[in-house]
Every structure is written in structure tokens, then in C-alpha cells.
Design an enzyme around this catalytic site. Structure first.
Site, PDB file in Angstrom:
ATOM      1  N   GLU A  29       0.850  -1.190   0.000  1.00 11.71           N
ATOM      2  CA  GLU A  29       0.000   0.000   0.000  1.00 11.71           C
ATOM      3  C   GLU A  29       0.891   1.247   0.000  1.00 11.71           C
ATOM      4  O   GLU A  29       1.772   1.370   0.855  1.00 11.71           O
ATOM      5  CB  GLU A  29      -0.915  -0.033   1.236  1.00 11.71           C
ATOM      6  CG  GLU A  29      -1.947  -1.159   1.139  1.00 11.71           C
ATOM      7  CD  GLU A  29      -2.471  -1.655   2.484  1.00 11.71           C
ATOM      8  OE1 GLU A  29      -2.250  -0.997   3.512  1.00 11.71           O
ATOM      9  OE2 GLU A  29      -3.105  -2.728   2.494  1.00 11.71           O
ATOM     10  N   GLU A  60      -4.813  -6.538   2.729  1.00 12.00           N
ATOM     11  CA  GLU A  60      -3.611  -7.276   3.121  1.00 12.00           C
ATOM     12  C   GLU A  60      -3.723  -8.772   2.821  1.00 12.00           C
ATOM     13  O   GLU A  60      -2.717  -9.415   2.503  1.00 12.00           O
ATOM     14  CB  GLU A  60      -3.302  -7.065   4.607  1.00 12.00           C
ATOM     15  CG  GLU A  60      -2.919  -5.629   4.958  1.00 12.00           C
ATOM     16  CD  GLU A  60      -4.098  -4.685   5.010  1.00 12.00           C
ATOM     17  OE1 GLU A  60      -5.251  -5.165   5.100  1.00 12.00           O
ATOM     18  OE2 GLU A  60      -3.887  -3.459   4.954  1.00 12.00           O
ATOM     19  N   GLN A  82       2.211  -2.010   5.783  1.00 13.71           N
ATOM     20  CA  GLN A  82       2.516  -0.629   6.150  1.00 13.71           C
ATOM     21  C   GLN A  82       3.043  -0.518   7.591  1.00 13.71           C
ATOM     22  O   GLN A  82       3.941   0.261   7.868  1.00 13.71           O
ATOM     23  CB  GLN A  82       1.269   0.227   5.964  1.00 13.71           C
ATOM     24  CG  GLN A  82       1.577   1.643   5.593  1.00 13.71           C
ATOM     25  CD  GLN A  82       0.449   2.293   4.827  1.00 13.71           C
ATOM     26  OE1 GLN A  82      -0.622   2.538   5.373  1.00 13.71           O
ATOM     27  NE2 GLN A  82       0.670   2.579   3.566  1.00 13.71           N
ATOM     28  N   PHE A  83       2.444  -1.304   8.488  1.00 14.78           N
ATOM     29  CA  PHE A  83       2.920  -1.422   9.871  1.00 14.78           C
ATOM     30  C   PHE A  83       2.677  -2.870  10.277  1.00 14.78           C
ATOM     31  O   PHE A  83       1.722  -3.487   9.810  1.00 14.78           O
ATOM     32  CB  PHE A  83       2.126  -0.497  10.810  1.00 14.78           C
ATOM     33  CG  PHE A  83       2.485   0.958  10.661  1.00 14.78           C
ATOM     34  CD1 PHE A  83       3.468   1.543  11.447  1.00 14.78           C
ATOM     35  CD2 PHE A  83       1.843   1.734   9.714  1.00 14.78           C
ATOM     36  CE1 PHE A  83       3.799   2.884  11.291  1.00 14.78           C
ATOM     37  CE2 PHE A  83       2.170   3.076   9.549  1.00 14.78           C
ATOM     38  CZ  PHE A  83       3.149   3.655  10.339  1.00 14.78           C
ATOM     39  N   HIS A 129       0.518   1.057  15.891  1.00 14.82           N
ATOM     40  CA  HIS A 129       1.709   1.447  15.132  1.00 14.82           C
ATOM     41  C   HIS A 129       2.984   1.226  15.942  1.00 14.82           C
ATOM     42  O   HIS A 129       4.049   1.671  15.535  1.00 14.82           O
ATOM     43  CB  HIS A 129       1.628   2.918  14.718  1.00 14.82           C
ATOM     44  CG  HIS A 129       0.531   3.236  13.747  1.00 14.82           C
ATOM     45  ND1 HIS A 129      -0.793   3.194  14.070  1.00 14.82           N
ATOM     46  CD2 HIS A 129       0.584   3.607  12.438  1.00 14.82           C
ATOM     47  CE1 HIS A 129      -1.512   3.534  13.005  1.00 14.82           C
ATOM     48  NE2 HIS A 129      -0.705   3.785  12.007  1.00 14.82           N
TER      49      HIS A 129
HETATM   50  C1  LIG Z   1      -5.617  -2.985   7.912  1.00 19.19           C
HETATM   51  C2  LIG Z   1      -4.926  -1.702   7.666  1.00 19.19           C
HETATM   52  N1  LIG Z   1      -4.064  -1.590   6.632  1.00 19.19           N
HETATM   53  C3  LIG Z   1      -3.408  -0.432   6.418  1.00 19.19           C
HETATM   54  C4  LIG Z   1      -3.602   0.638   7.231  1.00 19.19           C
HETATM   55  C5  LIG Z   1      -2.884   1.937   6.964  1.00 19.19           C
HETATM   56  N2  LIG Z   1      -3.864   2.913   6.483  1.00 19.19           N
HETATM   57  C6  LIG Z   1      -4.447   3.783   7.320  1.00 19.19           C
HETATM   58  S1  LIG Z   1      -5.631   4.664   6.563  1.00 19.19           S
HETATM   59  C7  LIG Z   1      -5.355   3.916   5.087  1.00 19.19           C
HETATM   60  C8  LIG Z   1      -6.165   4.293   3.895  1.00 19.19           C
HETATM   61  C9  LIG Z   1      -7.604   4.197   4.165  1.00 19.19           C
HETATM   62  O1  LIG Z   1      -8.316   4.772   3.131  1.00 19.19           O
HETATM   63  P1  LIG Z   1      -9.875   4.968   3.224  1.00 19.19           P
HETATM   64  O2  LIG Z   1     -10.517   3.697   3.643  1.00 19.19           O
HETATM   65  O3  LIG Z   1     -10.310   5.579   1.961  1.00 19.19           O
HETATM   66  O4  LIG Z   1     -10.077   5.982   4.441  1.00 19.19           O
HETATM   67  P2  LIG Z   1      -9.587   7.506   4.554  1.00 19.19           P
HETATM   68  O5  LIG Z   1      -8.214   7.458   5.141  1.00 19.19           O
HETATM   69  O6  LIG Z   1      -9.611   8.119   3.222  1.00 19.19           O
HETATM   70  O7  LIG Z   1     -10.539   8.122   5.505  1.00 19.19           O
HETATM   71  C10 LIG Z   1      -4.349   2.974   5.205  1.00 19.19           C
HETATM   72  C11 LIG Z   1      -3.854   2.144   4.099  1.00 19.19           C
HETATM   73  C12 LIG Z   1      -4.502   0.479   8.299  1.00 19.19           C
HETATM   74  N3  LIG Z   1      -4.765   1.488   9.149  1.00 19.19           N
HETATM   75  N4  LIG Z   1      -5.144  -0.676   8.502  1.00 19.19           N
END
Ligand SMILES: Cc1ncc(C[n+]2csc(CCOP(=O)(O)OP(=O)(O)O)c2C)c(N)n1
Ligand SMILES: [Mg+2]
Lengths: 326, 362
Positions: A29, A60, A82-83, A129
């Protein structure tokens, strides 16, 4: 030779391996346009294009399962979570398939993939994190699990991980991604997976650590030399699975006194396994009970208190002095 | 054994009521009490001011990373205002405006963002869940809550918020299918803010709409203008009626925009054009509502100015309170709290040993 921080050293490993082998595919990602949230993959998209540097949807299970498919075909995926706290959907694929396909197919298939992810506390981040749950991966037969501690060994371990025929999980200590620099040779360098190193020599006490906690362990060792006149040998594990028990056993037999330091939770943490090996194989050489300095059996607190959760130099010194006086 | 077509008639409704000039479609506008509407406006504006302040505090190093709700206030407040306080609110991590509507104190949000678990404290009688950071992971919880409410013959329903990126996760798909099969009284509110960190909506999914993913599970699903508080309110009101009548879930895709950074750890200049942001600024949900309210003489520039001053003062006071509270929250031993109902003996022992260690360090 260049002085690199760990982030750039890992990037160097990825770049050189992509250059060497067009089977190496980087995916995750935000790893492409954004260069990864820690900028580890920065520049790779421009250099190698979007078929080799894949910006993935937020998924994932698919990221890891898809990587397994690439690996089954003979490619070498380097997949970023990512973490580490967001790797659990991927964990299912690692445990159920990546770890087992060689075994299940009686050696017909192998999964030469790397799953890399930042782990650990100390960067003032949000919940999920800051965890250090390496045992989840180190516990799984069929997976290898390594954790570098300096820029140079991070680069070398990453190269070895990419070339390894089995799935390798690399936990990257994000707290020291950019904490210090080290000379990293331009020419390729590898390190055998499953080999620890002696980070400091000494004959009075053995301390065993890895990853971000190695710095605090070394600091405590220096302080012990200065204040107590005690010379500590520090073993840097580098690899939790396979675990190189020869080196720490040899040191423990020499000093008879051992302290283990990690930020993972205490119960069922890596120290438990290390102690078991020492008791099994070196019991009669030990002069005092082994002590461990670890994260507590709590959820890692939010960042205002994360330093209280982490082993610090004071707690390490306490344990060391305890072992020396026992 | 013919080879034949299974005909599926699918289309996705798009609902918009308030245009960017503040004009409304009088036939579609939901009935909202004047006072409630002003309260909606106030909450949206408070959220905006709080976001701006928190960005400043973060840049000064006084609080940590957070995800601004800026631009998404109508999707959040419009939705929550259409529900009852007894309904279950299952947020992701960007729901500041929705949380404020639910009565969560700005001081608590500030404390949370300053890195203190105490900021997430939830009053005993509240039906709010804490922030959930792993993307899409909270969605199945809402389905379970909604089903449980039905099981207990309560007319409470549940609403869960998530992003466009979340619709790529397995948790989202499994939860929708569950809700559909079990007819759970739940509302899936997708805030399609066009970005998932650096991943634009167009590359997240080839689906023409995200709403149609709900249709795949036979869930009534629609798109609404997410910067139009009336459209969001109307859609959620309708979904709530359906849920309370026992007709199961609804999925609502709010078309909106992340006007700020993903989180304060993110640098959008790496991946998106300022022009795009400017284009969406013209569709700002707060300005649109203000235009409407001004035309209806329920608000004036002068009143807005006074309100903004008042909100700034409210935030000043909240930050002062937070600051004071932080001075008192010096005991690190609270990290051992709330892991279990009854801490096991080994954890108690760790706590005591650490307490002893702190005493010795003095
Ligand atoms: C399971 C998971 N994978 C990766 C992340 C890292 N991450 C945080 S927000 C995000 C993007 C989320 O996008 P969206 O669902 O459109 O929500 P927005 O941030 O735009 O509100 C990612 C990849 C995470 N928090 N949880
Ligand atoms: Mg989004």
C-alpha cells in the site's frame, strides 16, 4: 562506501536486487507514487515502472496471497505491510500457505517471498503502530524471521532475505530508521540468515538483544563498564528464526551471567525461548538466574507513555546488577 | 441445457438536494427542526475549527498524529443527526465531526491526540465505540451490534463509517454479506473522500460506484452528495426507517473529499494536485449550508463571525483543560489498567515491580 541510515540502506538493497534480478517485484500500500509511508521504496516506481512496483488497494489478505502466487510462479515478491500492526489479515496467508506450500507439495513448490514491515515503539504514533509481536511469525515452522539493528546489517539481511528460497519475514525497527548512519559498502553484501553477531565483547556478563533495543543494551553495557568496571558481551541476534543459539550459549558459558532485552511482551516473548535453550544446554555453566528486561504484558500504551512501556537503560542496568550480585 | 442470460436490473440512485449555491430541491429536502439545523451547522463548524487547531498543535509538537475530517463534515454530522442517541455509532479514525455531534468533548479528542488513552473514555450510557484504526475492521462489529439489538427486541440500530479504501478489504465484504443474510439493522456509511492515503479512488477499484458493491450482496445501496448535509440526512433517515422496520441493512456511499492531509504524517504534495483541492473547495459542505441558512435568514455573516469567535473560545478552553489534565496524568502505571477485568497475578506482579523500580529511581 557511503554513510547511510537504515531507511536508505534498505532502499539500496531493494534497488540492487531489482537491478540484479527482474523477478524481484515490490508491492504494498502506497509503495509506488508515495514511496512508502516511511519512504523506503522511494524512487523505485520511476525506475522500474508500475508492473514491478505495485501500488495495491487496501487489502492485506490479497497482498500476501497474491505475493504467494507470484512466488509459486518463480518470481521474488518483496511485499510491504505498512505497519506490523496491520499485517494480521496477511498473517493468515503466511501461516496457512507461505509457511506450508513447500511441505504440502513435497518440495515441488517453494515460496521465495519477503514480507517486510516496520515494527516497534518510540515514534509517537497512534494505536497499532508501535507493537513488537515478532513471536507471532517466529513461532511458525516454515517461516524465517529476521530483525536488523544497524544500516549495514539491514542492507545485507534484506539482500539475503530476497535471495532465500523460503519465505522470510523482515521486521524493520522503525524507531531507528533514521537514528544514525553507518558505512555501507556499495558492492553487494549478504549475511547468512540465522547467524547472530557479537556487537560488543566482554567477559563478565552476557546481554542478548536485537532490533531497536540493541542501542539501549549497548548503552547500558558502556555504563556498566564505566560505573561498575564490568565488561559486558552483547549478542545481537539478527535472526529470531532460525535462532543462532551457539553464539549466545558460548558467551553465556564464558560469563555465567545473562540478561536478555526485548521490547516484545514478556510472556511467551523471545526471551523465554532463549532462556529455555540456555537451560537445556548450558545450565551447569550459569552462575546466576537469567534475567529478562522486556515490554510488559499490557497493550502498548498510547504514545504519552510508550517510553514507560519500553525497556530503558535504567531497567537494563537494574537487571544486570541484579544478575551480577546474585 | 440452454445457454441463457440471467437478467439483473441494477442501477444506483444518486441523491443531491442542496447545490453549491445553497439552493435546495424543496420536494426532496428532509424536515429538520430549525434549532437542530443550526446545531448541525454549529457542529460542522466546530469540527472544522478543531481540525485547524489540531493541525497547528501537531505542527508545534504539542499533540501527535491525527486524521483530519476536513471536508467530510456534512457526511458525518448529516448522518448522525438523522439517528437517535441510542443507536450505535461505530467509527473508523476520521470521524471527528460525528464524534462531536455525539457529545464527545473537544478536550477528550485533544487528550487522545496528545497520546493519552484517557481521551478515549466513553460515558457509561453512551452507545459510541472508540476509534478503530485497522481499515475496515470495525465494520463487522456494527453488524453484530445491530443483530444483538434485534435479538433483544430493541429498536436501536447501528451505523458504521469507513472510507473508499476500506471497500477493498475482506472485512468489508464479509460484513456486508453477513448483514444481508442475517437482515441486520445496520447502515454502512462509506465516505468516499477520493483518496486512500496516496491511492486515488479510480485506482482503488474499477467499480463505477462503490455503492454497487452493496448491491452485489442484495443490500439496498445508493450514492449521495456527501457534501450536501440534506442529502446525507435524508438517505440515512430512510435507511434507519428501513432498518427499524426489520428490512435489514443499507449501504450509502457519500461522495465527498479529503480536503486536508491523510494524517499529519502525510505529505499529499507527493501525489495530488492542488488544483483538485481547489475544485473541491468550491463544494465545501459548510459554505453550502451557510448559503442556504443565510438565504433563509437563519444565519448572517455577522452571526457566523460571532459563532466562529465563540467556537475558538470553546477550543481555547478545551486546550487549557487538556493541558491541565496532562499535568496531572504523570503516573505511567495506568498503562496496566483495563487490560483485563481482573488483572492476573503475573500482571499485578509486573506492575508492582515497575512501581518499585520507579521508587528506587526516585
Ligand atoms: C488494515 C490496515 N491496513 C493499512 C492501514 C494503513 N492505512 C491507514 S488509513 C489507510 C487508507 C484508508 O483509506 P480509506 O478507507 O479511503 O479511508 P480515509 O483514510 O480516506 O478516511 C491505510 C492504508 C490500516 N490502518 N489498517
Ligand atoms: Mg478515502
Amino acid at each position: 562506501m557511503a554513510e547511510l541510515n537504515m531507511a536508505d540502506a534498505i532502499k539500496l538493497a531493494l534497488t540492487q536486487e531489482m537491478e540484479n534480478d527482474d523477478g524481484v517485484i515490490v508491492l504494498g500500500e502506497d509503495v509506488g507514487v508515495d514511496g512508502g509511508v516511511f519512504r523506503i521504496t522511494e524512487g523505485l516506481l520511476d525506475r522500474y515502472g508500475e508492473r514491478r512496483v505495485i501500488d495495491s488497494p487496501v487489502a492485506e489478505t490479497a497482498l500476501v496471497g497474491f505475493s504467494i502466487g507470484l512466488a509459486l510462479y518463480g518470481l521474488k515478491p518483496v511485499c510491504e505491510m505498512q505497519f506490523s500492526g496491520f499485517s494480521y489479515q496477511g498473517f493468515h496467508q503466511m501461516e496457512s500457505h507461505a509457511a506450508r506450500l513447500r511441505w504440502r507439495s513435497r518440495g515441488r513448490y517453494s515460496i521465495p517471498m519477503v514480507l517486510r514491515m516496520p515494527y516497534g515503539a518510540g515514534v509517537h504514533a497512534l494505536e497499532h503502530h508501535s507493537e513488537s509481536k515478532e513471536v507471532l511469525y517466529a513461532h511458525i515452522p516454515g517461516l524465517k524471521m529476521v530483525i536488523p539493528s544497524t544500516p549495514r546489517n539491514a542492507r545485507a539481511l534484506m539482500v539475503s532475505a530476497i535471495r532465500d528460497p523460503d519465505p522470510v519475514v523482515v521486521f524493520e525497527p522503525k524507531a531507528i530508521y533514521r537514528a544514525f548512519r553507518e558505512e555501507v559498502p556499495d558492492d553487494e553484501e549478504t549475511l547468512p540468515l540465522g547467524q547472530s553477531r557479537t556487537a560488543r565483547e566482554g567477559g563478565d556478563l552476557t546481554m542478548i538483544s536485537y532490533g531497536a533495543m540493541l542501542q539501549r543494551t549497548l548503552q547500558a553495557a558502556d555504563q556498566l563498564a564505566e560505573e561498575d568496571g564490568v565488561e559486558t558481551e552483547v549478542i545481537d541476534l539478527l535472526s529470531l528464526s532460525p535462532l543462532d543459539h551457539e553464539r549466545f550459549a558460548e558467551s553465556a558459558r564464558n560469563t555465567g551471567r545473562v540478561v536478555i532485552v526485548h521490547e516484545a511482551h514478556r510472556s511467551y516473548g523471545p526471551a523465554g525461548e532463549i532462556m529455555a535453550r540456555l537451560i537445556e544446554e548450558s545450565f551447569y555453566y550459569l552462575e546466576a538466574p537469567i534475567r529478562r528486561v522486556t515490554g510488559f504484558d499490557t497493550i502498548v500504551p498510547m504514545f504519552a507513555r510508550e517510553q514507560a512501556y519500553l525497556p530503558d537503560v535504567e531497567r537494563i542496568l537494574d537487571a544486570a546488577r541484579g544478575v551480577l550480585n546474585d | 441445457m440452454p445457454r441463457k442470460k440471467v437478467r439483473l436490473e441494477h442501477s444506483v440512485e444518486y441523491l443531491s438536494i442542496l447545490d453549491k449555491n445553497g439552493k435546495v430541491d424543496e420536494k426532496l429536502i428532509p424536515k429538520i427542526d430549525k434549532d437542530v439545523l443550526l446545531q448541525i451547522h454549529r457542529t460542522m463548524l466546530l469540527s472544522r475549527h478543531l481540525d485547524d487547531r489540531m493541525l497547528l498543535l501537531q505542527r508545534q509538537g504539542r499533540i501527535g498524529t491525527f486524521a483530519p475530517a476536513k471536508g467530510q463534515e456534512a457526511s458525518q454530522v448529516g448522518a448522525m443527526a438523522a439517528l437517535e442517541m441510542g443507536d450505535w455509532f461505530v467509527p473508523a479514525f476520521r470521524e471527528t465531526a460525528a464524534m462531536l455531534w455525539r457529545g464527545i468533548e473537544p478536550a477528550n479528542l485533544l487528550l487522545y491526540n496528545a497520546g493519552y488513552n484517557e481521551g478515549a473514555e466513553i460515558p457509561e450510557d453512551s452507545h459510541d465505540l472508540p476509534i478503530a484504526i485497522p481499515v475496515a475492521s470495525q465494520i463487522p462489529h456494527a453488524v453484530g451490534l445491530a443483530y444483538a439489538a434485534g435479538y433483544r427486541e430493541s429498536d436501536e440500530i447501528a451505523i458504521t463509517f469507513f472510507g473508499d479504501g476500506a471497500t477493498s478489504e475482506g472485512d468489508f465484504h464479509e460484513a456486508l454479506n453477513f448483514a444481508s443474510v442475517l437482515k441486520a439493522p445496520v447502515i454502512f456509511l462509506c465516505q468516499n473522500n477520493q483518496w486512500a492515503i496516496s491511492m486515488p479512488r479510480g485506482r482503488q477499484s474499477e467499480s463505477r460506484t462503490l455503492a454497487q458493491k452493496g448491491l452485489g450482496y442484495a443490500i439496498p445501496s445508493l450514492q449521495v452528495d456527501g457534501n450536501d448535509v440534506f442529502a446525507v440526512y435524508a438517505a440515512v433517515q430512510e435507511a434507519a426507517e428501513r432498518a427499524r422496520a426489520g428490512d435489514g441493512p443499507t449501504m450509502i456511499e457519500c461522495i465527498t473529499y479529503r480536503m486536508s492531509v491523510h494524517t499529519t504524517a502525510d505529505d499529499p504534495s507527493k501525489y495530488r494536485d492542488e488544483d483538485e483541492v481547489k475544485k473541491w473547495q468550491e463544494l465545501d459542505p459548510i459554505l453550502r449550508l451557510q448559503k442556504y441558512l443565510k438565504a433563509k435568514k437563519q444565519l448572517s455573516d455577522k452571526k457566523i463571525e460571532a459563532l466562529e469567535k465563540e467556537l475558538e473560545q470553546q477550543i481555547d478552553t478545551a486546550w487549557e483543560d487538556t493541558h491541565k489534565r496532562i499535568q496531572e496524568l504523570t503516573d505511567p502505571l495506568v498503562m496496566f489498567d483495563d487490560v483485563y477485568a481482573e488483572p492476573p497475578a503475573s500482571l499485578q506482579a509486573q506492575r508492582q515491580a515497575y512501581e518499585q523500580h520507579l521508587k528506587c529511581e526516585g
